[in-house]
Design a protein around this motif. Structure first.
Motif, PDB file in Angstrom:
ATOM      1  N   GLY A  45      44.898  31.067  61.770  1.00 30.81           N
ATOM      2  CA  GLY A  45      43.725  30.892  61.134  1.00 30.81           C
ATOM      3  C   GLY A  45      43.073  29.646  60.919  1.00 30.81           C
ATOM      4  O   GLY A  45      43.694  28.681  61.133  1.00 30.81           O
ATOM      5  N   THR A  46      41.918  29.834  60.343  1.00 31.07           N
ATOM      6  CA  THR A  46      41.215  28.477  59.898  1.00 31.07           C
ATOM      7  C   THR A  46      40.899  28.296  58.233  1.00 31.07           C
ATOM      8  O   THR A  46      41.130  29.355  57.776  1.00 31.07           O
ATOM      9  N   LEU A  47      40.416  27.334  57.921  1.00 36.72           N
ATOM     10  CA  LEU A  47      40.456  26.814  56.560  1.00 36.72           C
ATOM     11  C   LEU A  47      38.826  27.528  56.184  1.00 36.72           C
ATOM     12  O   LEU A  47      37.965  27.681  56.995  1.00 36.72           O
ATOM     13  N   PRO A  48      38.610  27.732  54.899  1.00 33.65           N
ATOM     14  CA  PRO A  48      37.282  28.041  54.450  1.00 33.65           C
ATOM     15  C   PRO A  48      36.424  26.897  54.852  1.00 33.65           C
ATOM     16  O   PRO A  48      36.667  25.727  54.669  1.00 33.65           O
ATOM     17  N   SER A  49      34.943  27.348  55.305  1.00 28.31           N
ATOM     18  CA  SER A  49      34.362  26.329  55.743  1.00 28.31           C
ATOM     19  C   SER A  49      33.160  25.746  54.593  1.00 28.31           C
ATOM     20  O   SER A  49      32.386  24.861  55.015  1.00 28.31           O
ATOM     21  N   SER A  50      33.089  26.272  53.722  1.00 27.14           N
ATOM     22  CA  SER A  50      32.201  25.743  52.606  1.00 27.14           C
ATOM     23  C   SER A  50      32.985  26.048  51.046  1.00 27.14           C
ATOM     24  O   SER A  50      33.737  26.771  50.834  1.00 27.14           O
ATOM     25  N   LEU A  51      32.436  25.154  50.274  1.00 29.62           N
ATOM     26  CA  LEU A  51      32.799  25.200  49.070  1.00 29.62           C
ATOM     27  C   LEU A  51      32.674  26.674  48.177  1.00 29.62           C
ATOM     28  O   LEU A  51      33.346  27.306  47.552  1.00 29.62           O
ATOM     29  N   LYS A  52      31.463  27.273  48.627  1.00 31.48           N
ATOM     30  CA  LYS A  52      31.023  28.639  48.168  1.00 31.48           C
ATOM     31  C   LYS A  52      32.059  29.622  48.678  1.00 31.48           C
ATOM     32  O   LYS A  52      32.701  30.480  47.903  1.00 31.48           O
ATOM     33  N   GLU A  53      32.566  29.609  49.906  1.00 26.64           N
ATOM     34  CA  GLU A  53      33.644  30.540  50.409  1.00 26.64           C
ATOM     35  C   GLU A  53      34.862  30.320  49.853  1.00 26.64           C
ATOM     36  O   GLU A  53      35.391  31.300  49.655  1.00 26.64           O
ATOM     37  N   ALA A  54      35.061  28.898  49.765  1.00 26.57           N
ATOM     38  CA  ALA A  54      36.460  28.673  49.143  1.00 26.57           C
ATOM     39  C   ALA A  54      36.444  28.939  47.774  1.00 26.57           C
ATOM     40  O   ALA A  54      37.664  29.263  47.276  1.00 26.57           O
ATOM     41  N   THR A  55      35.554  28.731  46.954  1.00 30.49           N
ATOM     42  CA  THR A  55      35.728  29.112  45.502  1.00 30.49           C
ATOM     43  C   THR A  55      35.879  30.765  45.505  1.00 30.49           C
ATOM     44  O   THR A  55      36.614  31.273  44.390  1.00 30.49           O
ATOM     45  N   ARG A  56      34.987  31.589  46.167  1.00 32.70           N
ATOM     46  CA  ARG A  56      35.141  33.095  46.138  1.00 32.70           C
ATOM     47  C   ARG A  56      36.567  33.456  46.340  1.00 32.70           C
ATOM     48  O   ARG A  56      37.089  34.180  45.666  1.00 32.70           O
ATOM     49  N   LEU A  57      37.214  32.862  47.438  1.00 32.15           N
ATOM     50  CA  LEU A  57      38.575  33.092  47.734  1.00 32.15           C
ATOM     51  C   LEU A  57      39.588  32.777  46.642  1.00 32.15           C
ATOM     52  O   LEU A  57      40.337  33.593  46.376  1.00 32.15           O
ATOM     53  N   MET A  58      39.327  31.616  46.007  1.00 36.64           N
ATOM     54  CA  MET A  58      40.365  31.347  44.897  1.00 36.64           C
ATOM     55  C   MET A  58      39.885  32.343  43.664  1.00 36.64           C
ATOM     56  O   MET A  58      41.185  32.503  42.958  1.00 36.64           O
ATOM     57  N   LYS A  59      38.930  32.407  43.265  1.00 33.49           N
ATOM     58  CA  LYS A  59      38.607  32.962  41.913  1.00 33.49           C
ATOM     59  C   LYS A  59      38.928  34.549  41.825  1.00 33.49           C
ATOM     60  O   LYS A  59      39.414  34.867  41.149  1.00 33.49           O
ATOM     61  N   ASP A  60      38.985  35.097  43.124  1.00 33.73           N
ATOM     62  CA  ASP A  60      39.258  36.363  43.631  1.00 33.73           C
ATOM     63  C   ASP A  60      40.889  36.551  43.740  1.00 33.73           C
ATOM     64  O   ASP A  60      41.581  37.625  43.661  1.00 33.73           O
ATOM     65  N   SER A  61      41.427  35.494  43.828  1.00 35.09           N
ATOM     66  CA  SER A  61      43.019  35.588  44.251  1.00 35.09           C
ATOM     67  C   SER A  61      44.069  35.687  42.912  1.00 35.09           C
ATOM     68  O   SER A  61      43.776  34.896  42.115  1.00 35.09           O
ATOM     69  N   GLU A  62      44.758  36.743  43.017  1.00 34.76           N
ATOM     70  CA  GLU A  62      45.859  36.882  42.308  1.00 34.76           C
ATOM     71  C   GLU A  62      46.912  35.896  42.333  1.00 34.76           C
ATOM     72  O   GLU A  62      47.494  35.399  41.214  1.00 34.76           O
ATOM     73  N   LEU A  63      47.040  35.250  43.605  1.00 29.96           N
ATOM     74  CA  LEU A  63      47.892  34.192  43.770  1.00 29.96           C
ATOM     75  C   LEU A  63      47.725  33.044  42.896  1.00 29.96           C
ATOM     76  O   LEU A  63      48.518  32.255  42.227  1.00 29.96           O
ATOM     77  N   ALA A  64      46.317  32.596  43.131  1.00 36.33           N
ATOM     78  CA  ALA A  64      45.957  31.325  42.405  1.00 36.33           C
ATOM     79  C   ALA A  64      45.905  31.677  40.831  1.00 36.33           C
ATOM     80  O   ALA A  64      46.602  30.676  40.209  1.00 36.33           O
ATOM     81  N   ASN A  65      45.771  32.813  40.238  1.00 36.89           N
ATOM     82  CA  ASN A  65      46.056  32.931  39.052  1.00 36.89           C
ATOM     83  C   ASN A  65      47.288  32.820  38.615  1.00 36.89           C
ATOM     84  O   ASN A  65      47.607  32.232  37.273  1.00 36.89           O
ATOM     85  N   SER A  66      48.216  33.322  39.204  1.00 32.87           N
ATOM     86  CA  SER A  66      49.636  33.438  38.946  1.00 32.87           C
ATOM     87  C   SER A  66      50.161  31.891  39.024  1.00 32.87           C
ATOM     88  O   SER A  66      51.071  31.750  38.323  1.00 32.87           O
ATOM     89  N   LEU A  67      49.507  31.136  39.923  1.00 34.17           N
ATOM     90  CA  LEU A  67      49.928  29.607  39.995  1.00 34.17           C
ATOM     91  C   LEU A  67      49.693  28.589  38.905  1.00 34.17           C
ATOM     92  O   LEU A  67      50.397  28.006  38.533  1.00 34.17           O
ATOM     93  N   PHE A  68      48.413  29.128  38.424  1.00 33.67           N
ATOM     94  CA  PHE A  68      47.498  27.934  37.506  1.00 33.67           C
ATOM     95  C   PHE A  68      47.369  28.516  36.210  1.00 33.67           C
ATOM     96  O   PHE A  68      46.935  27.859  35.292  1.00 33.67           O
TER      97      PHE A  68
END
Length: 454
Positions: free
Chosen positions: A396-419
């Protein structure tokens, strides 16, 4: 040996100083601080200091966020309680050897600790220590230097700022001699300020330097990286120059990387746990799990590596920055680059990270993702890239914009569990604000493209 409070007070009283500079680091990695009298500083060593909560409630232009909950107009911007870290003691050699200290909000559990980048890194670091690991990290930076003053820059069009030196002179001994006073001051003054450099050289591009900071324990490594960026800017001022750590200054030139090098050692710092003489490329199973963790987490933590609109202008094909979820041995086209072969030097380089990053957040994200891979015993199933990483889409590829990357992080159970959810939600809302600020602006590109023809 740690500096005791009593010994420090005696040392300061016996010196010629009558003031001390203090700083915290905000969500964007910007130093926010003040100068206090020596008497006031001594009183803070017991009770801490109140730091206006607005430092976590506004952006890098001092505009108040309208969407965060931990602080804002709705809270009245009270003080958060910061604590001075005596281990960060330094003297500023280009400012009359003024004593300098960093502070954070580790003890302010219900407020500042929820969003403080340095406190977050300390929390992730403790997870590693509790597991028996000592993280050893370092960061390297590329940046542009310009012959302009802040006043001149504000008056003129930014794109016409004159580079410090002309031409594409990467690794050039010749170009390094052209502004040798600045070059030598950077190396020598940073060393005196407790930021030892392993190397300093010109990079490809007009007026571009690259510096590699000596590796150390992770918290010290992040302190050094944060202070390096401000030190470069202050030293540049002394030479009539301005330095920028923007990820991408010009679409026609390479971007500025802020790559992070990392390894895990045993708690006596005797054995590099990433090294295995019998493993493929001398990589231990633990290192493979660590890499697998970063590859798995990268799409959900990318804003901590690429935090601005401009960050994603750097992450484009063929510009020495990665675009795909890839790893390889000694390959500069992939997201993760393995450097192996020696028991002391075997390490991972995360190349996604740009120079515009907050080092505390970047290192916290690297370590948390790597630990996740170890804890989950993830297999490094993803094959190593043997050629051009820009053409390897297997993972796969990396998210291509801050908007897309932020949406993925905000909705991520993984990110919330890590930080932790409070940090993730606050940080992501600040990135959403960044996107809205950009979307509301009319750019020079739009004016040049549409003004006459449309």
């Amino acid at each position: 040996m740690k500096t005791t409070k009593e010994a420090l007070i005696e040392k300061l009283k016996n010196s010629s100083c009558n003031k001390v500079k203090l700083a915290i680091v905000d969500i964007d990695g910007v130093l926010r601080g003040k100068v206090v009298s020596l008497q006031k500083f001594i009183s803070m060593l017991d009770g801490g200091l109140g730091f206006c909560a607005v430092v976590f409630g506004w952006d890098m232009e001092d505009k108040s966020y309208d969407n965060v909950s931990v602080t804002g107009w709705h809270t009245g911007y009270p003080d958060f309680q910061a604590q001075i870290d005596l281990a960060t003691q330094r003297q500023i050699p280009w400012d009359q050897d003024m004593p300098f200290f960093l502070a954070d909000f580790e003890q302010d559990k219900e407020q500042g600790a929820l969003v403080c980048p340095r406190t977050l890194l300390k929390r992730i670091r403790q997870r590693a220590v509790d597991a028996g690991f000592m993280p050893q990290f370092s960061q390297e930076f590329e940046w542009f230097n310009f012959e302009v003053t802040p006043e001149g820059f504000c008056r003129a069009e930014p794109e016409v700022a004159k580079p410090m030196t002309p031409g594409m002179f990467g690794y050039s001994i010749l170009r390094a001699s052209l502004k040798s006073e600045f070059f030598n001051d950077l190396f020598d003054l940073c060393h005196k300020f407790g930021i030892p450099l392993e190397g300093l050289h010109t990079e490809t591009g007009p007026g571009v330097y690259e510096a590699a900071i000596q590796y150390s324990e992770i918290l010290l490594a992040a302190d050094r990286a944060v202070l390096f960026k401000t030190s470069v800017k202050e030293i540049a001022y002394k030479h009539g120059l301005m330095a920028t750590f923007m990820a991408k200054w010009s679409e026609s030139l390479p971007g500025n990387g802020g790559h992070v090098h990392q390894s895990l050692w045993d708690n006596k710092l005797e054995n590099n746990l990433f090294y295995d003489p019998e493993g493929k490329w001398q990589m231990s199973q633990m290192m493979q799990q660590y890499i697998a963790g970063q590859l798995h987490c990268l799409p959900y933590i990318l804003p901590m590596f690429a935090p601005t609109i401009n960050s994603y202008k750097r992450l484009v094909e063929g510009a020495w920055a990665p675009t795909t979820l890839t790893w390889a041995r000694d390959n500069r086209t992939t997201a993760l680059r393995v450097l192996s072969g020696g028991k002391k030097s075997t390490r991972l380089e995360t190349r996604v990270i740009g120079s515009d990053v907050n080092p505390y957040l970047a290192m916290a994200a690297c370590l948390a993702a790597g630990l996740y891979g170890i804890e989950q015993q993830l297999d490094l199933k993803n094959p190593a890239t043997l050629g051009n990483g820009y053409e390897d889409f297997s993972n796969g590829t990396l998210p291509s914009s801050l908007k897309e990357a932020t949406r993925l992080m905000k909705d991520s159970e993984l990110a919330n569990s890590l930080f932790g959810e409070p940090f993730v939600q606050h940080f992501c809302k600040t990135r959403e604000w960044e996107c809205r600020e950009f979307d509301a602006r009319v750019t020079d590109w739009e004016r040049k493209r549409y003004f006459e023809i449309i």
